[in-house]
Enzyme design. Structure first.
Site: not given
Length: 361
Positions: A201, A271, A275
Site C-alpha cells: 500500500r 533499481d 548494489d
C-alpha cells in the site's frame, strides 16, 4: 537550477489553477483554504489536553494553528481535528513539533491544511486498529512536508476521502499491518513523497490517482490497485522504485494492477540489483491494465517537471518536516544505502533510535 525551475512552475501552476492552499501547492487537495480566514491560535505547551494544548487548539473550526513550543506531544487518546483549519508546524521553534503515541484524525471533516508536522503513532498507542493519520470520509485536505512513521493500521488512511493531496512528505516504517496509505473514492494526488520499508500500500489506490515524482524504497509491494478496487484511472509518472533487503520481487513495484484499471505510466524506473548505486532501468509495465496514451488528469504532465533520477535527489533533500530530525535522518540514510540497508519492522524500538525509537525533539 532544475529544482528552482520546478518550484517556480509549481507556483505558477497553482495560481493558474485557482489553487490557494499556499504557494506551490499542487494536486486535488490544493484548493483547500483551511482556516486562513480565521483566528490564529497558539499551542503553548506539550500537554495532551487543556488550555494551550494542541487538542484544545484544533477543537474548533476557522483557526490557524501555530506553535510557541517544540518537542513531542504525547497523546493519551486519538485527537480529532475540526474542519476549516490550518496547522503550521513550521512555526514551532528549535527542532519543530511532533505528535506521538496516538492517531491524529480528520475523519468526517473538510478543508484542512497541515504542513511540517511529525505524526508517529507507534506501539505506545494501545489501539492497534487506528492509523497514524486518518482522513476517512473527508474532502479538500492537503498534507505537505509532513513526516508519518510507525503507523499501525495504515500510516495514512483515506477511505472515502475526496480531493486530497499528500506532497513532499515521508511515509515510512509502518508497523502492525505495515501499510503505507489506503485511499478510496478520491481523486487523490501523491507528489514528491518518500516511501520507505512498507509491506504494501504505497499507496493502495482505489480511486483516480496522480502519482508523480515519488521515491519508494525497500518495498515488498509498492503502487497497488488491488483486485477488488473497481475501475479507476492512474497517472504514474517519473517515480523511482528502489529494491532493498526486504524486497523479494522488484516487479511488485506495480502490484495487483488488474485489467479493470487504465494507467498512463511514463518515466518510471526500477533499481532492482541492491548494489549501493542508483542505476535502475526504465520500467512502465503495469500488469494487465489498459495502457493509456495520455494522462487522465490534465494537470499531471505540468506537475511532472523532474525525471525519476532528479526526483530522487530532490525528494531525499526536501521531503518530510523541517528541520529534519533524528527519525527522518535515519529513514533517509536507509534510502541512500541503495539496497544494502533497511528492514520492515514491527516496532519503533527496532530502529535503535533514542527515546524508545521515537527520536528526540
Amino acid at each position: 537550477m532544475w529544482f528552482t525551475v520546478a518550484l517556480i512552475t509549481a507556483i505558477f501552476f497553482s495560481i493558474a489553477s485557482g489553487q490557494n492552499a499556499f504557494a506551490g501547492a499542487v494536486g486535488f487537495g490544493a484548493a483547500a483554504t483551511g482556516g486562513n480566514d480565521g483566528t490564529t491560535v497558539y499551542v503553548t505547551n506539550l500537554n495532551d489536553s487543556g488550555t494551550g494544548s494542541f487538542r484544545d487548539a484544533v477543537s474548533e473550526s476557522n483557526r490557524i494553528i501555530e506553535f510557541n513550543v517544540s518537542g513531542y506531544i504525547e497523546l493519551a487518546s486519538a485527537v480529532s481535528l475540526s474542519s476549516d483549519i490550518t496547522i503550521n508546524g513550521q512555526t514551532a521553534p528549535d527542532d519543530g513539533i511532533g505528535i506521538m503515541a496516538g492517531e491524529v484524525s480528520a475523519s468526517g471533516q473538510n478543508n484542512i491544511i497541515i504542513r511540517n508536522l511529525r505524526i508517529r503513532q507507534g506501539t505506545l498507542d494501545s489501539d492497534t486498529g487506528k492509523s497514524a493519520f486518518n482522513m476517512g470520509d473527508t474532502s479538500n485536505i492537503i498534507l505537505d512536508h509532513c513526516s508519518f512513521e510507525y503507523g499501525q493500521w495504515d500510516t495514512v488512511d483515506a477511505v472515502g476521502a475526496v480531493n486530497i493531496t499528500v506532497s513532499n512528505s515521508i511515509i515510512a516504517l509502518p508497523i502492525g499491518q505495515q501499510f503505507g496509505a489506503h485511499v478510496e473514492t478520491g481523486p487523490s494526488t501523491f507528489y514528491g513523497n518518500l516511501w520507505v520499508s512498507a509491506h504494501n500500500r504505497q499507496p493502495l489506490a482505489k480511486d483516480n490517482t496522480q502519482y508523480i515524482n515519488n521515491i519508494v524504497y525497500n518495498y515488498q509491494a509498492a503502487y497497488t490497485t488491488a483486485d477488488t478496487s473497481g475501475d479507476f484511472y492512474h497517472d504514474i509518472i517519473n517515480n523511482y522504485f528502489i529494491a532493498g533487503p526486504s524486497t523479494t520481487s522488484s516487479g511488485d513495484a506495480f502490484f495487483q494492477v488488474n485489467a479493470g484499471q487504465t494507467v498512463y505510466a511514463s518515466g518510471n524506473f526500477i533499481d532492482s540489483n541492491k548494489d549501493g548505486t542508483l542505476n535502475g532501468e526504465a520500467d512502465n509495465t503495469v500488469g494487465g491494465a489498459t495502457v493509456a496514451s495520455t494522462p487522465w488528469a490534465d494537470t499531471s504532465l505540468n506537475m511532472a517537471m523532474l525525471s525519476a533520477a532528479e526526483a530522487y535527489t530532490s525528494v531525499l533533500e526536501n521531503a518530510g518536516a523541517t528541520p529534519r530530525d533524528e527519525v527522518d535522518s535515519y529513514v533517509v540514510s536507509l534510502v541512500k544505502s541503495l539496497g544494502t540497508e533497511g528492514a520492515i519492522i514491527g516496532s519503533q524500538d527496532d530502529t535503535g533510535l533514542s527515546n524508545g525509537g521515537y527520536g528526540t525533539l
